[in-house]
Write a protein that holds these residues in place. Structure first.
Motif, PDB file in Angstrom:
ATOM      1  N   LEU A   1       6.084  31.698  21.995  1.00  9.22           N
ATOM      2  CA  LEU A   1       4.583  31.100  21.797  1.00  9.22           C
ATOM      3  C   LEU A   1       4.415  29.506  21.962  1.00  9.22           C
ATOM      4  O   LEU A   1       3.527  29.183  22.499  1.00  9.22           O
ATOM      5  CB  LEU A   1       3.890  31.433  20.455  1.00  9.22           C
ATOM      6  CG  LEU A   1       2.680  31.301  20.135  1.00  9.22           C
ATOM      7  CD1 LEU A   1       1.759  31.856  21.251  1.00  9.22           C
ATOM      8  CD2 LEU A   1       2.088  31.705  18.919  1.00  9.22           C
ATOM      9  N   GLU A   2       5.444  28.740  21.341  1.00  6.13           N
ATOM     10  CA  GLU A   2       5.125  27.406  21.465  1.00  6.13           C
ATOM     11  C   GLU A   2       5.520  26.951  22.790  1.00  6.13           C
ATOM     12  O   GLU A   2       5.106  25.901  23.375  1.00  6.13           O
ATOM     13  CB  GLU A   2       6.333  26.732  20.521  1.00  6.13           C
ATOM     14  CG  GLU A   2       6.120  25.224  20.203  1.00  6.13           C
ATOM     15  CD  GLU A   2       4.857  25.133  19.682  1.00  6.13           C
ATOM     16  OE1 GLU A   2       3.804  24.320  20.051  1.00  6.13           O
ATOM     17  OE2 GLU A   2       4.156  25.817  18.654  1.00  6.13           O
ATOM     18  N   ASP A   3       6.472  27.689  23.582  1.00  7.62           N
ATOM     19  CA  ASP A   3       6.636  27.294  25.027  1.00  7.62           C
ATOM     20  C   ASP A   3       5.644  27.591  25.822  1.00  7.62           C
ATOM     21  O   ASP A   3       5.256  26.761  26.669  1.00  7.62           O
ATOM     22  CB  ASP A   3       7.967  27.988  25.517  1.00  7.62           C
ATOM     23  CG  ASP A   3       9.232  27.122  24.731  1.00  7.62           C
ATOM     24  OD1 ASP A   3       9.294  26.267  24.217  1.00  7.62           O
ATOM     25  OD2 ASP A   3      10.242  28.166  25.099  1.00  7.62           O
ATOM     26  N   ALA A   4       5.039  29.111  25.595  1.00  4.96           N
ATOM     27  CA  ALA A   4       3.978  29.273  26.060  1.00  4.96           C
ATOM     28  C   ALA A   4       2.750  28.043  26.057  1.00  4.96           C
ATOM     29  O   ALA A   4       2.189  27.981  27.094  1.00  4.96           O
ATOM     30  CB  ALA A   4       3.398  30.800  25.844  1.00  4.96           C
ATOM     31  N   ARG A   5       2.341  27.660  24.855  1.00  3.05           N
ATOM     32  CA  ARG A   5       1.485  26.804  24.761  1.00  3.05           C
ATOM     33  C   ARG A   5       1.675  25.523  25.526  1.00  3.05           C
ATOM     34  O   ARG A   5       0.947  24.802  26.024  1.00  3.05           O
ATOM     35  CB  ARG A   5       1.167  26.368  23.287  1.00  3.05           C
ATOM     36  CG  ARG A   5       0.628  27.573  22.484  1.00  3.05           C
ATOM     37  CD  ARG A   5       0.347  27.185  20.966  1.00  3.05           C
ATOM     38  NE  ARG A   5      -0.285  28.064  20.250  1.00  3.05           N
ATOM     39  CZ  ARG A   5      -0.233  28.738  19.282  1.00  3.05           C
ATOM     40  NH1 ARG A   5       0.917  28.199  18.423  1.00  3.05           N
ATOM     41  NH2 ARG A   5      -0.606  30.066  18.722  1.00  3.05           N
ATOM     42  N   LYS A   6       3.018  25.350  25.687  1.00  4.25           N
ATOM     43  CA  LYS A   6       3.310  23.797  26.470  1.00  4.25           C
ATOM     44  C   LYS A   6       2.851  24.129  27.881  1.00  4.25           C
ATOM     45  O   LYS A   6       2.490  23.097  28.650  1.00  4.25           O
ATOM     46  CB  LYS A   6       4.867  23.660  26.500  1.00  4.25           C
ATOM     47  CG  LYS A   6       5.125  23.205  25.003  1.00  4.25           C
ATOM     48  CD  LYS A   6       6.748  22.890  24.849  1.00  4.25           C
ATOM     49  CE  LYS A   6       6.986  22.475  23.698  1.00  4.25           C
ATOM     50  NZ  LYS A   6       8.616  22.332  23.654  1.00  4.25           N
TER      51      LYS A   6
ATOM     52  N   GLY B   1       0.105  25.773  28.868  1.00  9.19           N
ATOM     53  CA  GLY B   1      -1.204  26.135  28.812  1.00  9.19           C
ATOM     54  C   GLY B   1      -1.521  27.792  28.807  1.00  9.19           C
ATOM     55  O   GLY B   1      -2.721  28.043  28.672  1.00  9.19           O
ATOM     56  N   TYR B   2      -0.838  28.534  28.166  1.00  5.90           N
ATOM     57  CA  TYR B   2      -1.150  29.831  27.771  1.00  5.90           C
ATOM     58  C   TYR B   2      -1.181  30.033  26.278  1.00  5.90           C
ATOM     59  O   TYR B   2      -0.521  29.272  25.398  1.00  5.90           O
ATOM     60  CB  TYR B   2       0.421  30.770  28.038  1.00  5.90           C
ATOM     61  CG  TYR B   2       0.287  30.999  29.751  1.00  5.90           C
ATOM     62  CD1 TYR B   2      -0.445  31.707  30.534  1.00  5.90           C
ATOM     63  CD2 TYR B   2       1.277  29.855  30.344  1.00  5.90           C
ATOM     64  CE1 TYR B   2      -0.235  31.717  31.883  1.00  5.90           C
ATOM     65  CE2 TYR B   2       1.589  30.154  31.721  1.00  5.90           C
ATOM     66  CZ  TYR B   2       0.609  31.070  32.482  1.00  5.90           C
ATOM     67  OH  TYR B   2       0.659  31.107  33.692  1.00  5.90           O
ATOM     68  N   GLY B   3      -2.116  30.949  25.851  1.00  9.28           N
ATOM     69  CA  GLY B   3      -2.229  31.072  24.588  1.00  9.28           C
ATOM     70  C   GLY B   3      -1.639  32.315  24.020  1.00  9.28           C
ATOM     71  O   GLY B   3      -0.923  33.026  24.656  1.00  9.28           O
ATOM     72  N   ARG B   4      -2.035  32.899  22.849  1.00  7.91           N
ATOM     73  CA  ARG B   4      -1.209  33.899  22.140  1.00  7.91           C
ATOM     74  C   ARG B   4      -1.680  35.075  22.945  1.00  7.91           C
ATOM     75  O   ARG B   4      -0.867  35.949  23.294  1.00  7.91           O
ATOM     76  CB  ARG B   4      -1.598  33.888  20.707  1.00  7.91           C
ATOM     77  CG  ARG B   4      -1.227  35.223  19.851  1.00  7.91           C
ATOM     78  CD  ARG B   4      -1.672  35.219  18.551  1.00  7.91           C
ATOM     79  NE  ARG B   4      -1.212  36.059  17.665  1.00  7.91           N
ATOM     80  CZ  ARG B   4      -1.759  37.274  17.670  1.00  7.91           C
ATOM     81  NH1 ARG B   4      -2.944  37.659  18.291  1.00  7.91           N
ATOM     82  NH2 ARG B   4      -1.365  38.131  16.661  1.00  7.91           N
ATOM     83  N   ASP B   5      -2.812  35.427  23.278  1.00  9.89           N
ATOM     84  CA  ASP B   5      -3.451  36.643  24.017  1.00  9.89           C
ATOM     85  C   ASP B   5      -2.795  36.819  25.323  1.00  9.89           C
ATOM     86  O   ASP B   5      -2.558  37.556  25.707  1.00  9.89           O
ATOM     87  CB  ASP B   5      -5.037  36.714  24.062  1.00  9.89           C
ATOM     88  CG  ASP B   5      -5.620  36.694  22.667  1.00  9.89           C
ATOM     89  OD1 ASP B   5      -5.066  37.300  21.947  1.00  9.89           O
ATOM     90  OD2 ASP B   5      -6.747  36.382  22.381  1.00  9.89           O
ATOM     91  N   ASP B   6      -2.558  35.472  26.180  1.00  8.84           N
ATOM     92  CA  ASP B   6      -2.062  35.559  27.298  1.00  8.84           C
ATOM     93  C   ASP B   6      -0.594  35.932  27.040  1.00  8.84           C
ATOM     94  O   ASP B   6      -0.164  36.798  28.081  1.00  8.84           O
ATOM     95  CB  ASP B   6      -2.032  33.936  27.977  1.00  8.84           C
ATOM     96  CG  ASP B   6      -3.423  33.458  28.107  1.00  8.84           C
ATOM     97  OD1 ASP B   6      -4.387  34.388  28.630  1.00  8.84           O
ATOM     98  OD2 ASP B   6      -3.681  32.224  27.922  1.00  8.84           O
ATOM     99  N   LEU B   7       0.073  35.639  26.244  1.00  8.00           N
ATOM    100  CA  LEU B   7       1.494  35.920  25.933  1.00  8.00           C
ATOM    101  C   LEU B   7       1.639  37.300  25.627  1.00  8.00           C
ATOM    102  O   LEU B   7       2.392  38.032  26.162  1.00  8.00           O
ATOM    103  CB  LEU B   7       2.134  35.116  24.911  1.00  8.00           C
ATOM    104  CG  LEU B   7       3.586  35.233  24.431  1.00  8.00           C
ATOM    105  CD1 LEU B   7       4.324  35.222  25.789  1.00  8.00           C
ATOM    106  CD2 LEU B   7       4.061  34.540  23.471  1.00  8.00           C
ATOM    107  N   ILE B   8       0.824  37.931  24.743  1.00  9.21           N
ATOM    108  CA  ILE B   8       0.822  39.353  24.602  1.00  9.21           C
ATOM    109  C   ILE B   8       0.388  40.165  25.948  1.00  9.21           C
ATOM    110  O   ILE B   8       1.145  41.290  26.098  1.00  9.21           O
ATOM    111  CB  ILE B   8      -0.472  39.743  23.418  1.00  9.21           C
ATOM    112  CG1 ILE B   8       0.151  39.115  22.132  1.00  9.21           C
ATOM    113  CG2 ILE B   8      -0.722  41.385  23.648  1.00  9.21           C
ATOM    114  CD1 ILE B   8      -1.163  39.258  21.033  1.00  9.21           C
ATOM    115  N   ALA B   9      -0.436  39.691  26.722  1.00  8.64           N
ATOM    116  CA  ALA B   9      -0.638  40.205  27.893  1.00  8.64           C
ATOM    117  C   ALA B   9       0.433  40.364  28.844  1.00  8.64           C
ATOM    118  O   ALA B   9       0.654  41.305  29.695  1.00  8.64           O
ATOM    119  CB  ALA B   9      -1.954  39.669  28.770  1.00  8.64           C
TER     120      ALA B   9
END
Length: 115
Positions: free
Chosen positions: A94-99, A101-109
């Protein structure tokens, strides 16, 4: 124990230390009953404050992974269960995803798209 920290990582240092120790236990580098090096030695090897290491060790004690014994130091209470390791990896992902530009919901998708 060979621990490394990523100084560019946005997570607090104590979380990085706890994660590294958790992984070492989960991967079998440390078994139940094994003693960890003293917090001062770990802090010196990592180049951080001993209080930061102590905070990480207390977090792991609270999770049930470590035992503090007066006069005997810190030892491994048990093996990290699969869920604890997955939670740690998910936090890192999740921390990598945020770096990027992706959020929690994006990562779940993204995870739901996987087979």
């Amino acid at each position: 124990m060979l621990l490394t920290l990523d100084l560019n990582d946005a997570r607090p240092l104590h979380e990085q230390v706890a994660g590294a120790i958790r992984r070492a236990i989960g991967e079998g580098s440390y078994r139940a009953g094994d003693r960890l090096p003293p917090a001062r030695d770990l802090a010196q090897a990592l180049g951080i404050n001993p209080n930061t290491v102590l905070r990480a060790l207390r977090d792991l004690r609270d999770e049930g992974l470590l035992e503090f014994r007066r006069g005997r130091g810190v030892s491994v209470a048990g093996r990290a269960d699969g869920r604890a390791l997955l939670v740690q990896r998910a936090r890192e992902l999740l921390e990598d995803a945020r770096k990027h530009g992706y959020g929690r919901d994006d990562l779940i998708a993204i995870l739901e798209e996987l087979p």
